[in-house]
Design an enzyme around this catalytic site. Structure first.
Site, PDB file in Angstrom:
ATOM      1  CG  ASP A  36      73.272  45.396  53.051  1.00  0.00           C
ATOM      2  OD1 ASP A  36      72.279  44.863  52.527  1.00  0.00           O
ATOM      3  OD2 ASP A  36      74.427  44.943  52.927  1.00  0.00           O
ATOM      4  CG  ASP A 307      47.558  24.217  89.701  1.00  0.00           C
ATOM      5  OD1 ASP A 307      46.513  23.589  89.493  1.00  0.00           O
ATOM      6  OD2 ASP A 307      47.927  25.182  89.011  1.00  0.00           O
ATOM      7  N   GLY A 442      45.170  22.215  83.954  1.00  0.00           N
ATOM      8  CA  GLY A 442      44.909  20.867  84.432  1.00  0.00           C
ATOM      9  C   GLY A 442      43.466  20.400  84.361  1.00  0.00           C
ATOM     10  CG  LEU A 443      38.779  21.577  85.593  1.00  0.00           C
ATOM     11  CD1 LEU A 443      38.465  20.287  86.347  1.00  0.00           C
ATOM     12  CD2 LEU A 443      38.012  22.742  86.189  1.00  0.00           C
TER      13      LEU A 443
END
Lengths: 555, 432
Positions: A36, A307, A442-443
């Site tokens: 442990d 954007d 995005g593009l």
């Protein structure tokens, strides 16, 4: 028995270790089998601490079970107190020790040691890590403050005039999510409104510090998973007021400042002045580093700038501990303009709050610690972004969905060297970058939607991250979408995960048309189309069905 | 090595024992807190060795947390291990443990139809409450054969330390092996794929009959065993497996372990000798690789020679490693800790070990006192201690990596030395 592929929380004694390791001058004797001690690695590796956790394990073995394991406890307690000379001692059991019932806490209390001893009762088969941390923190504070509790009904003196009000920050701990930097950020926020931080606990506090808790004017419950029981108790016994709002996100940070201001009678209007966040100021060098004129946060302007328009309505699934799930839901919807399609938590203690919040978003909350249930829910909701834990990264990989980590459980990469708070103004900056990063830019998103036969920018490709296209959702049948089998006039498509086996008939043209949908919304379009077909009683899905469904659902 | 003293009372009571080359070995036995992994950790490498197997731990949330903390930094589209977590109902006997286990296994196998072998792995809680997993494995096998075979072994911390988990897993596979009277050489113990390929090529060149491996790369490709099988151990921690194979009539080849050029040579010669080949017949086949290995090690010998080494107990690899680092790299041994010493399997190694203190078992706080007093140049230890010792100014080599790296054989001898030279080289590079 419960089948667990990944567990969201460790056992409760790991929560207790988090408290002991967070603090100075506290030692923890843990009755536990050999092995442990793996838990030490959580602190030395994941958090990269340069000190061993203050934990002594009895590490009994099978051969000891025939002998006197209780004597091992006493030896460990004696040696630990002699060697480490702590100011307070925690004594408890791990899950296996709980079965052999040696009562280590009672044994230690009977040894006549000159320091406070806290006997931890952490039921390992019904409770988990955060509960263990909260219980340990509560028992420790209670033990150390019990002789200071005023008689019931004693009125609390207000903040002395002319003195800066003092607050305690309760909850930050070892192995918490970004606690180190959150504390710094919240201290800065409070500094800007002229509020002084008295005790930060458990992170960095000693038992002597805990004894100073009642001297402050207000408690701030930064991490309810760890500190709520303590804050509630201090409210009851010492009449200490408490702010429970967690300042993650712009809105929450504003609420937080207002509540602290109201509780301490401090004017926060300057700190909230919106014009300081103005777009024109963002690039001005004097706003960086100055304490009073520090740029509040860039998130509002970044999120408003054009954007970010393509982020509008992105479908996001949130699963985390209660605190971070609630914060993320608010940021995602109100500050980033996402659409929330799933909200859940593994923290049963926060179930009520999360259910209420989900209802507000028109959703039903998923309250579970079953990894497979989460996987199923995500698969069904078909989101474009998953905000979750280390465990959701496994799910997102399987389903090829972008993912960001917002909560524990975490691994080593989420204890970064750089300043990376989640709270306050800077936390919002960090969140903006972290959550938007996994999404397609995005593009690229536009171009992949228009031209599908590129040799480099293939379906699912995210060139700002890595080469190679991702597998679309439902990898079992996506091949049919990309390469429809030529001879067969129709293709049978099975829906959902292995557990749901409803099979739909798609015409080959219909499937080919589905393949033209950008990959990150394709899963949703498929589900919508099939749901529409079911409503309309259509048994062969064609190109027309697909567009009728699109018109019906609006996207 | 008859004279062994317990050191429960006195922190240090070394006793002389006959060592290699007539030099005295000192054996120190200690009991106290042990900073080691339990056998469940073996799942972390066994799941990659046999990708068609699944490891289902029957235990508590602690067990689940251990395995995922160790392996969860990798992102799995399809998990290869999981835990059946015992709840209060199981402990109170309210739910029939066998029914529960059957239900969980059905659920798992329906989600993962490609699983061929399912290992039920016992843990501390399941051992303490005496859940009979061997029986359950038999019952479940009957239910799911021929598609899935179910095997059980214990990886509990109370019974096993780290690599002993692999020992138990392999021992549990032994009864499944097909019987064969044919002459064969069985390589036992997990090695990296490329290392195994090198050895198989070499044994084929020497003309040794039927070379097989345990564990196999696919859990269903089980190697045959019988009275004409000779066992060559690739790893030193396989006490139970070696004895289980012997019980099937196979014969154990006594050899050191194939670490470093000398260890590898002795290991190959022992195997060849078992099939009647003399050392001089084998020699020509080894020469080129031996030269390459020596050349590769020599580069690191410069950095390692004369450096003082202290090994803490972890995997039972410590004694062969110490032998290699002393013999071939010129390191000075301060203490060689091992969690468990099997004198039968370690005999050939102990013969070659120089005068040094061997410690079996651990009292970690006292051992750390000895580390601090000895100020070694390099400490080999687990990850729970490595960063804290580095913060105290000591160079460390984390030991778990030795189980996860290709280190056996001639072509890896240089890499093995490099693993120990790297932390020292890093300290020279950094100016912080």
């Amino acid at each position: 028995m419960e089948l667990t592929l990944w567990t969201y929380e460790g056992p409760p004694h790991v929560g207790a270790m988090r408290i002991a390791t967070s603090m100075e001058g506290v030692h923890y004797v843990l009755h536990a089998p050999q092995g442990d001690t793996y838990a030490d690695l959580l602190f030395t590796m994941i958090e990269r601490r340069g000190k061993r956790p203050p934990v002594t394990y009895t590490t009994f073995q099978a051969r000891d079970l025939g002998g006197d394991t209780a004597e091992m406890v006493k030896t460990s307690v004696r040696e630990a107190v002699e060697r480490f000379q702590p100011q307070a001692l925690l004594v408890g059991e791990s899950c296996t020790a709980e079965l052999i019932q040696d009562q280590p806490g009672a044994l230690a209390s009977g040894m006549g040691l000159p320091i406070p001893i806290v006997n931890l009762e952490l039921p390992a088969y019904s409770k988990k890590e955060n509960w263990g941390a909260a219980e340990t923190f509560y028992q420790l504070v209670r033990r150390l403050l019990k002789d200071q509790v005023p008689p019931p009904g004693t009125a609390r003196p207000g903040p002395a005039p002319g003195v800066r009000p003092k607050v305690n920050l309760l909850g930050p701990s070892a192995l918490g999510f970004r606690c180190r930097d959150d504390v710094t950020e919240v201290c800065r926020l409070l500094g800007e409104i002229g509020v002084q931080v008295s005790v930060v606990a458990p992170l960095g506090a000693s038992p002597a510090d805990l004894r100073r808790i009642p001297e402050a004017d207000l408690n701030i419950c930064l991490y309810p998973e760890v500190a709520k029981p303590v804050c509630d108790w201090l409210k009851r016994q010492f009449a200490m007021p408490c702010v429970y709002t967690v300042p993650i996100g712009i809105g929450a940070t504003r609420d937080f400042l207002q509540e602290v201001g109201a509780a301490l009678d401090v004017d926060v209007t300057m700190a909230l002045r919106p014009e300081v966040v103005g777009a024109s100021d963002l690039w001005s060098p004097q706003l960086h580093g100055g304490s009073t004129e520090r740029a509040r946060s860039r998130l509002p302007w970044y999120s408003r700038s054009v954007d970010s328009t393509y982020l509008t309505g992105k479908r996001v699934f949130v699963f985390a501990d209660g605190t971070h799930a609630l914060a993320a839901a608010r940021i995602a919807t109100a500050e980033l303009g996402f659409e929330l399609v799933g909200l859940g938590t593994y923290s049963r203690e926060s179930a009520k709050l999360v259910r209420a919040a989900a209802k507000g978003y028109g959703l039903e909350a998923l309250v579970t610690d079953d990894y497979l249930a989460v996987e199923q829910a995500i698969s069904e909701a078909a989101p474009e972004l998953v905000l979750g834990t280390q465990m959701e990264r496994h799910i997102a990989k399987r389903l090829s969905i972008p993912c960001a980590v917002i909560s524990t459980p975490i691994h080593v990469q989420d204890v970064p060297a750089r300043y990376g708070p989640q709270m306050g103004w800077e936390g919002a900056n960090v969140i903006f970058d972290t959550w938007v990063h996994p999404l397609m830019m995005g593009l690229e998103e536009h171009l992949i939607g228009m031209f599908r036969e590129d040799f480099e920018f293939v379906d699912g490709h995210q060139s700002h991250l890595h080469a190679g296209g991702a597998k679309p959702m439902d990898s079992s049948n996506s091949r049919d979408v990309q390469h429809p089998p030529a001879p067969a006039p129709v293709a049978a498509v099975s829906v959902g995960t292995a557990s749901t086996t409803k099979t739909w008939r798609w015409s080959q043209e219909g499937l080919a048309e589905l393949g033209k949908v950008p990959f990150f919304v394709r899963g949703k379009v498929r589900r919508n189309t099939e749901a529409f077909a079911q409503i309309q009683g259509i048994d062969l899905i064609t190109v027309d069905t697909l567009y009728e469904a699109k018109a019906h659902y609006g996207r | 090595m008859a004279l062994i003293q317990q050191s429960d009372a006195a922190p240090r009571s070394p006793s002389p024992a006959p060592g290699g080359c007539g030099q005295p070995l000192t054996l120190l036995r200690e009991r106290g807190q042990r900073e080691v992994f339990c056998g469940l950790t073996s799942i972390v490498w066994l799941h990659r060795r046999m990708p068609d197997a699944f490891f289902l731990v029957v235990g508590s949330r602690t067990c689940a947390h251990l395995v995922q903390s160790a392996a969860g930094v990798m992102i799995f589209a399809e998990p290869r291990f999981g835990t059946a977590i015992l709840g209060e109902r199981d402990l109170a006997g309210l739910a029939d443990a066998n029914d529960e286990l059957d239900r969980v296994v059905d659920q798992l196998l329906s989600r993962r139809p490609e699983i061929r072998t399912l290992f039920l792995v016992g843990s501390c809680p399941s051992e303490v409450i005496k859940l009979d997993l061997a029986n359950a494995a038999q019952r479940l096998s009957q239910r799911h054969l021929p598609r899935v075979r179910v095997v059980s072994y214990s990886g509990s911390g109370i019974e096993t330390t780290f690599t002993q988990g692999e020992d138990n897993a392999l021992a549990a596979m032994v009864p499944l092996l097909p019987r064969s009277e044919a002459e064969s050489l069985l390589l036992v113990g997990t090695m990296a794929d490329q290392v195994e390929d090198q050895f198989c090529r070499l044994f084929a060149q020497l003309g040794l009959p039927g070379v097989h491996t345990l564990p196999p790369r696919r859990s269903t490709d089980l190697p045959p065993v019988g009275p004409n099988t000779r066992i060559l151990l690739c790893q030193p921690y396989l006490s139970a497996t070696a004895r289980a194979l012997q019980a099937q009539g196979a014969q154990l080849i006594a050899a050191p372990y194939p670490l470093g050029v000398e260890g590898t040579t002795a290991w190959i010669q022992a195997a060849a000798g078992a099939f009647g080949l003399t050392a001089s017949a084998v020699q020509p086949h080894l020469e080129a690789a031996r030269q390459r290995g020596r050349k590769a090690v020599a580069r690191y010998r410069e950095q390692l020679a004369g450096k003082r080494l202290f090994l803490l107990p972890d995997s039972q690899l410590e004694i062969p490693l110490a032998r290699f680092l002393h013999q071939e790299c010129g390191m000075v041994l301060q203490e060689v800790g091992t969690p468990y010493l099997d004198r039968l399997l370690m005999a050939a190694e102990l013969e070659q070990l120089p005068a040094a203190t061997i410690s079996e078992g651990q009292h970690v706080d006292r051992q750390l006192e000895r580390v601090r007093a000895a100020r070694p140049d390099l400490v080999v230890c687990g990850l729970g201690l490595a960063n804290p010792l580095e913060a105290e100014g000591m160079a460390t080599k984390w030991s778990i990596e030795l189980v996860f790296s290709p280190i056996q054989g001639y072509e890896q001898a240089g890499d093995l030395a490099e693993l120990f030279a790297r932390p020292l080289a890093r300290r020279q590079r950094l100016h912080l």
